[in-house]
Design a protein around this motif. Structure first.
Motif, short mmCIF file in Angstrom:
data_model
loop_
_atom_site.label_atom_id
_atom_site.label_comp_id
_atom_site.label_asym_id
_atom_site.label_seq_id
_atom_site.Cartn_x
_atom_site.Cartn_y
_atom_site.Cartn_z
N PHE A 199 0.48 4.97 -1.42
CA PHE A 199 -0.55 4.06 -1.91
C PHE A 199 -0.07 2.62 -1.80
O PHE A 199 1.07 2.35 -2.16
N PRO A 200 -0.91 1.68 -1.34
CA PRO A 200 -2.23 1.90 -0.73
C PRO A 200 -2.08 2.52 0.67
O PRO A 200 -1.04 2.37 1.29
N PRO A 201 -3.11 3.19 1.17
CA PRO A 201 -2.95 4.06 2.33
C PRO A 201 -3.20 3.37 3.67
O PRO A 201 -3.85 3.91 4.54
N TYR A 202 -2.66 2.14 3.85
CA TYR A 202 -3.08 1.35 5.01
C TYR A 202 -2.10 1.35 6.19
O TYR A 202 -2.23 0.55 7.12
N LYS A 203 -1.06 2.19 6.15
CA LYS A 203 -0.11 2.30 7.27
C LYS A 203 0.44 0.95 7.71
O LYS A 203 0.65 0.72 8.92
#
Lengths: 335, 335
Positions: free
Chosen positions: A52-56
């Motif tokens: 988290f957050p899942p934005y790579k």
């Protein structure tokens, strides 16, 4: 109070790669002499490894003070392999802020992506000057192995060509088309031949081997590489096998704290297999004449310029000065 | 791609202190719930404590991701007691950059000094809501002791007045004229009396004692302060005597890593006399309902909101959203 604003295109106009190599060399000397202040960068994980957050993605905060330009600044830069990649945007996103360190006023805000890409090439070139050419400015012939034929493959080659005559590049990329494109793009920069390799092993040959990939696969094997080679694992993850790092005659880095926590050494450092004691010295110490590598024809040198904010801030300092002189850029009064 | 630019005056237009207190409360809740990511800030010493460079200043890099606004950003902020002070400029210099964390594009650059000052007040108010008022939104009467009658003395009072009826402020400043000015400025904010004190001891009385000074003198003595008091040593250096910190019934902080390395706890932490185990919990845990202080009428609570980037980035996120709605601010295309 007016703050100068510079776009990527405006920054580009101000520099050749030659300028940036010179700026990086002076800044490495400042590192070695202690006139460059560069705390360990701080990472904000936006899903690169965290759930988290899942934005790579991630962002690194890289502040520095540069003695020889007498300017301080910070680069906030990151990469994103999620939505950003999907949209076809460049991997690096970055902005740089500069202050007059005496008063603390913000003197400039500028794009940092172009500077990041250029200085990353320049770092390798300067390191090679002190490792492979004993600090001499005379252009010596050099043969290269190159992994990764993208943006960084190009800028690494461009920077090295400023200080050396490139006699051969053996290039490998997981996407062969990228390697073919590189060959076309670099034909005037590389004096000798560019060999597009079909397998990773074929590229593991040269005076220096430069890895600029996002690989986590430890694809470069120690057994492929001859003694007398300098290896640059420049990626954020794991490009060399453990043997390469454990058997290296000397490990040279740009910033000890940072190199133990990110990039090629991170995994072995976390396992306690490589510590500060295993690092021979820094590129700064070489550039300042405080250290020299000597003869390494019987061993291999692993050199890791993981990237310091100092290089970015030094280049940005000069961008600021040049832009002011030439009247380039916008302005905004934040206070 | 266009980046929004906001000056200090433009940011000011967008907020009342009430807004900022609400934003900080939500952000503390996010901290407690784990939806706020806030790495430990990294300091660039420009002569605050280091000998080189000799500019008596510092800059802190404070990145954060805020779940409830879904924006990431960094504040680069510092203070300077050298040339900046001599020129009569405000102590704080600061700029904030925001990104869309999903793609990594820079969406805004704005002044951070106003936000820093306001959120520093708001942090104390929110902490008091959960410590002194058990999380209730009902305005309870409160008496304050205040050290430091400058900018921060004002914003602390303003923020606390949003959540409490201030019945009395006993204020001390090394420059009595500053305390007199504070009394005049705050007469409509403080419902009860403002007492300007001649000696530090006289101000050491109230439900909460707030220190917002640049003192290194440990001027606030444990023996002066009654049980049942909450003490906020907010300065970057040493405002309380060691006894105050060692004898505290509970120590509550905003960010454990940061509070052990800077501000009131730094010295005792370095000496190994105060460790993470001595910290009762965080304001975030209180705000998220994961922890409560209970009855502390027999002891003292030391609360240290040293300041997190998260508060700044949360306020800046809302500034960005409001400014876009209202069409306020400039723009620049960095890429």
């Amino acid at each position: 109070m007016s703050t100068l604003l510079l776009s990527q295109d405006q920054v580009k106009e101000l520099f050749t790669m030659k300028d940036i190599v010179e700026i990086c060399e002076k800044t490495f000397q400042g590192f070695g002499e202690g006139t460059v202040i560069n705390p360990t960068k701080v990472n904000l994980d936006l899903g690169e490894t965290a759930a988290f957050p899942p934005y790579k993605g991630f962002m690194n905060a890289m502040p520095a003070y540069i003695g020889w330009t007498d300017i301080a600044g910070i680069k906030w830069a990151g990469g994103n392999l999620g939505e950003r990649k999907r949209l076809g945007l460049p991997y690096v996103t970055s902005l740089i802020m500069l202050i007059d360190p005496k008063v603390g006023n913000f003197i400039a805000v500028m794009d940092g992506a172009f500077i990041t890409n250029m200085r990353t090439g320049a770092q390798t070139a300067v390191a090679l000057k002190y490792i492979f050419n004993n600090g001499s400015s005379e252009k010596k012939p050099i043969k290269l192995g190159l992994y990764g034929a993208g943006m960084q493959g190009h800028t690494q080659t461009l920077a090295i060509s400023e200080l050396f005559d490139i006699e051969e590049v053996r290039v490998y990329d997981v996407m062969k088309a990228a390697a073919e494109k590189y060959k076309k793009d670099m034909k005037d920069v590389v004096k000798g031949e560019i060999v597009v390799c079909d397998t990773p092993k074929e590229a593991a040959k040269g005076d220096a081997i430069v890895c600029v990939t996002q690989s986590k696969d430890k694809f470069l094997l120690d057994k492929w590489v001859k003694p007398g080679t300098v290896i640059f694992p420049m990626g954020s993850y794991q490009e060399c096998d453990d043997a390469m790092l454990m058997n290296a005659d000397k490990i040279i880095v740009d910033h000890i704290g940072q190199c133990l926590h990110r990039g090629a050494l991170a995994e072995l450092s976390e396992q306690g297999k490589i510590t500060e004691d295993d690092i021979f010295g820094t590129i700064g110490e070489l550039a300042a004449g405080k250290l020299s590598v000597g003869d390494y024809s019987d061993g291999k040198i692993v050199c890791i310029p993981i990237g310091t904010g100092a290089m970015d801030i030094a280049v940005a300092s000069i961008a600021y000065k040049k832009a002011k002189e030439k009247g380039i850029g916008g302005t905004y009064s934040f206070v």
